[in-house]
Design an enzyme around this catalytic site. Structure first.
Site, PDB file in Angstrom:
ATOM      1  N   ARG A  82       0.864  -1.177   0.000  1.00 14.34           N
ATOM      2  CA  ARG A  82       0.000   0.000   0.000  1.00 14.34           C
ATOM      3  C   ARG A  82       0.897   1.222   0.000  1.00 14.34           C
ATOM      4  O   ARG A  82       2.123   1.107   0.130  1.00 14.34           O
ATOM      5  CB  ARG A  82      -1.017   0.024   1.151  1.00 14.34           C
ATOM      6  CG  ARG A  82      -0.663  -0.681   2.421  1.00 14.34           C
ATOM      7  CD  ARG A  82       0.496  -0.104   3.119  1.00 14.34           C
ATOM      8  NE  ARG A  82       0.332   1.324   3.349  1.00 14.34           N
ATOM      9  CZ  ARG A  82       1.309   2.172   3.581  1.00 14.34           C
ATOM     10  NH1 ARG A  82       2.578   1.742   3.594  1.00 14.34           N
ATOM     11  NH2 ARG A  82       1.102   3.438   3.801  1.00 14.34           N
ATOM     12  N   GLY A  83       0.282   2.388  -0.157  1.00 10.91           N
ATOM     13  CA  GLY A  83       1.050   3.608  -0.315  1.00 10.91           C
ATOM     14  C   GLY A  83       1.123   3.900  -1.802  1.00 10.91           C
ATOM     15  O   GLY A  83       1.528   3.033  -2.585  1.00 10.91           O
ATOM     16  N   ALA A  84       0.750   5.121  -2.173  1.00  3.87           N
ATOM     17  CA  ALA A  84       0.572   5.433  -3.597  1.00  3.87           C
ATOM     18  C   ALA A  84       1.798   5.093  -4.451  1.00  3.87           C
ATOM     19  O   ALA A  84       1.670   4.379  -5.454  1.00  3.87           O
ATOM     20  CB  ALA A  84       0.169   6.898  -3.753  1.00  3.87           C
ATOM     21  N   ARG A  92      -7.445  -0.436  -7.079  1.00  2.30           N
ATOM     22  CA  ARG A  92      -7.730   0.611  -6.086  1.00  2.30           C
ATOM     23  C   ARG A  92      -7.927   1.943  -6.828  1.00  2.30           C
ATOM     24  O   ARG A  92      -7.125   2.301  -7.679  1.00  2.30           O
ATOM     25  CB  ARG A  92      -6.602   0.698  -5.046  1.00  2.30           C
ATOM     26  CG  ARG A  92      -6.480  -0.633  -4.267  1.00  2.30           C
ATOM     27  CD  ARG A  92      -5.677  -0.464  -2.992  1.00  2.30           C
ATOM     28  NE  ARG A  92      -6.366   0.396  -2.047  1.00  2.30           N
ATOM     29  CZ  ARG A  92      -5.768   0.943  -0.981  1.00  2.30           C
ATOM     30  NH1 ARG A  92      -4.500   0.739  -0.767  1.00  2.30           N
ATOM     31  NH2 ARG A  92      -6.457   1.701  -0.154  1.00  2.30           N
ATOM     32  N   GLN A 129      -1.762   1.911   9.925  1.00  4.49           N
ATOM     33  CA  GLN A 129      -0.478   2.067   9.213  1.00  4.49           C
ATOM     34  C   GLN A 129       0.539   2.836  10.062  1.00  4.49           C
ATOM     35  O   GLN A 129       1.747   2.608   9.948  1.00  4.49           O
ATOM     36  CB  GLN A 129      -0.681   2.822   7.890  1.00  4.49           C
ATOM     37  CG  GLN A 129      -1.420   2.061   6.810  1.00  4.49           C
ATOM     38  CD  GLN A 129      -2.900   2.364   6.815  1.00  4.49           C
ATOM     39  OE1 GLN A 129      -3.449   2.776   7.839  1.00  4.49           O
ATOM     40  NE2 GLN A 129      -3.556   2.158   5.699  1.00  4.49           N
ATOM     41  N   ASP A 134      -2.036  10.531  -2.041  1.00  6.68           N
ATOM     42  CA  ASP A 134      -2.348   9.516  -3.050  1.00  6.68           C
ATOM     43  C   ASP A 134      -2.682  10.152  -4.386  1.00  6.68           C
ATOM     44  O   ASP A 134      -2.573   9.509  -5.433  1.00  6.68           O
ATOM     45  CB  ASP A 134      -3.503   8.638  -2.577  1.00  6.68           C
ATOM     46  CG  ASP A 134      -3.064   7.790  -1.398  1.00  6.68           C
ATOM     47  OD1 ASP A 134      -2.990   8.329  -0.280  1.00  6.68           O
ATOM     48  OD2 ASP A 134      -2.749   6.609  -1.603  1.00  6.68           O
ATOM     49  N   ASN A 142      -5.576  12.029   0.594  1.00  3.89           N
ATOM     50  CA  ASN A 142      -4.643  11.198   1.360  1.00  3.89           C
ATOM     51  C   ASN A 142      -5.462  10.353   2.329  1.00  3.89           C
ATOM     52  O   ASN A 142      -6.691  10.466   2.392  1.00  3.89           O
ATOM     53  CB  ASN A 142      -3.614  12.079   2.091  1.00  3.89           C
ATOM     54  CG  ASN A 142      -2.467  11.266   2.674  1.00  3.89           C
ATOM     55  OD1 ASN A 142      -1.950  10.371   2.018  1.00  3.89           O
ATOM     56  ND2 ASN A 142      -2.076  11.546   3.900  1.00  3.89           N
TER      57      ASN A 142
END
Lengths: 346, 346
Positions: A45-47, A88, A195, A236, A246
């Site tokens: 995860r995380g853009a 996503r 997170q 994001d 975000n």
């Protein structure tokens, strides 16, 4: 140092971020559908990290294509790309990375299929390596905004674990730390996926940067007590006017920061800027399963039979953002003009 | 309907709120030290409920005292009271209830020890019954502030479970619901103890009042989307100037409400007003064990070896409060003058 997402013998290896910090497990993905599922299920995860994983997914998908000519390859490759794009909706880097892979395929249509596949593998690896380089530049740019001995609040994980390495928001903090600024971090735990508690706390501890964990709802109290000097978060997707999508909760933190006259900084690579998006109202907000809210660590916390909402992101209006930190420089309002200048740079 | 805290054959019976909503277990306390431990360990929580439990603890302690005369009784009773007062520092109702019990002992020093003990038992029961009556009055006063079809955000649990019954903030919502106003509730889950997810969601569902659970950090997003019409919360202690101590996170919600021009209401009995406290800066904020933050449902979520903070309450300045709802009426700024008028009422 742990590896977030790595190309290894025509497979994609990712640390399973759902198991951190108690278990450090690496999963190997041998087909693009597996990569897509890993993105959807938040193994990664995380853009920026999602962008890198998607690019590797494209490359793995390309390797498996059987095609006589470019036309056939192209049709099959589009299917691979579409499948990965459907994982996503919010992070724009996902689409950015997939478009880059498609563009490279198109630009190299003259190659043999075998060589084209290798060209795509190289591009995915480049996206990975570029991301680390970009983060380091972003870190150096952003570190100038942070003063010596400051305590920085961050939300979610925009760290090494959210990227190919080094991090965006945490990259800025790392760079400040490397520059001898003695910065400390407060990490919001970031419900529902935690997170902050699981990932940010873990990777800062690994790097010996002092970190204090708080629940999301403690941030205002810490600001009231004068314990926070600045907020740095990742993003994001940014709209062309500087509105910032975000992790859910970011918008609230931005309001709290403004109320306490604390600067609120956003760190994101230019690949996160969506110039086609007029403002944040058009950014799709992913709604995730309610079980993430009602259950923690597999255990039911809330009663059955109630309504639950679980939007994964929110949008912070540009007016609450003091500066946006990119690898090409730091932008302040008006953001649209600032972004245009960035893109004009080589 | 569940009973929160009840006097039963010279014991105090309390529902174990740590086990809700998955288990409905009632514990029986036969000595005052057990009651004190139950308060400290949060078997019972919520300022008014803590007051009732402490009064019953005083009564149980009184019953067990062996004394020849009032002087001996009084000294031993003071020890009981001190022990109960040492459980939790923030909620003023704890001290208010204990002082009321002490005052009754003093006022009835002429009675035989046996009769004095019975008088103290009656007082504890009266504190319990008064609390429900007070909550119902507060509910009727507060319900007038809520309009038909409004959606109310609440934080933590200021419900039946936080009182002898009916609730303060949720009492206002119940009264509005009973008046046919068709109100709906958004409940912040309220980390780290999850009173919103576990208790508020549960008791509203039991009462068929529509409730939607969100994580604390989603509140700003819901306000931005126009989904919240008002905020109603409880309080553990109010200073004479109207500063409000309540569950950690309340201050942040108040800032968010003001930013979105949403009214922020506080419901608390006059026993929660501490006229000796000039402003909120003097209210002691309980710091609880960090394990409440690092572990959820017995499972470790955060890495070891990091710093963690866990303040259980925060202070919302009076200027962010649109009105304070009490059983004697609704007060608006300036609060000190308003409180004085309330106390002048019979």
């Amino acid at each position: 140092m742990f590896k977030v997402v790595e190309w290894k013998k025509n497979t994609c290896v990712m640390i399973d971020q759902r198991l951190l910090p108690t278990k450090e497990v690496y999963n190997t993905y041998k087909d693009y559908k597996g990569v897509a599922k890993a993105i959807k299920d938040m193994v990664v995860r995380g853009a920026p990290a999602i962008g890198v994983a998607a690019a590797m997914g494209c490359a793995i998908g390309a390797l498996d294509i059987k095609a006589k000519d470019f036309d056939e390859f192209s049709k099959k490759f589009a299917k691979v790309c579409d499948h990965l794009a459907g994982t996503r909706p919010t992070a724009v880097n996902l689409f950015w990375a997939i478009e880059r892979m498609k563009g490279v395929a198109e630009a190299n249509k003259g190659l043999t299929i075998a060589k084209l596949k290798q060209r795509l593998v190289k591009e995915a690896k480049d996206i990975h390596d570029d991301d680390i380089e970009i983060n380091k530049k972003m870190g150096r740019n952003g570190a100038k905004l942070l003063k010596k001995d400051w305590t920085i609040l961050t939300h979610c994980n925009a760290g090494a674990l959210a990227t190919a390495g080094y991090g965006t928001a945490l990259g800025v903090i790392r760079a400040a730390s490397e520059a001898g600024k003695n910065v400390k971090v407060f990490a919001d735990e970031t419900r529902p996926f935690l997170q902050g508690a699981r990932l940010t706390a873990w990777e800062l501890k690994e790097d010996n940067i002092p970190v204090t964990l708080i629940t999301d709802n403690m941030a205002a109290h810490m600001m009231q007590k004068g314990m926070i000097d600045a907020v740095v978060v990742g993003t994001d997707r940014m709209a062309s006017n500087g509105d910032v999508a975000n992790k859910i909760g970011t918008y609230g933190v931005a309001i709290l920061a403004r109320y306490h006259k604390i600067p609120f900084y956003v760190a994101g690579p230019t690949s996160t800027i969506d110039m086609d998006m007029k403002d944040g109202s058009g950014i799709p907000i992913e709604e995730r399963k309610t079980r993430e809210v009602t259950h923690i660590g597999g255990k039911r916390m809330a009663p059955e039979g109630i309504d639950v909402l679980n939007p994964a992101f929110d949008v912070t209006p540009a007016k609450l953002v003091n500066a946006i930190i990119t690898e090409k420089g730091v932008v302040t309002a008006p953001y649209k003009a600032g972004f245009k200048k960035l893109f004009a740079k080589k």
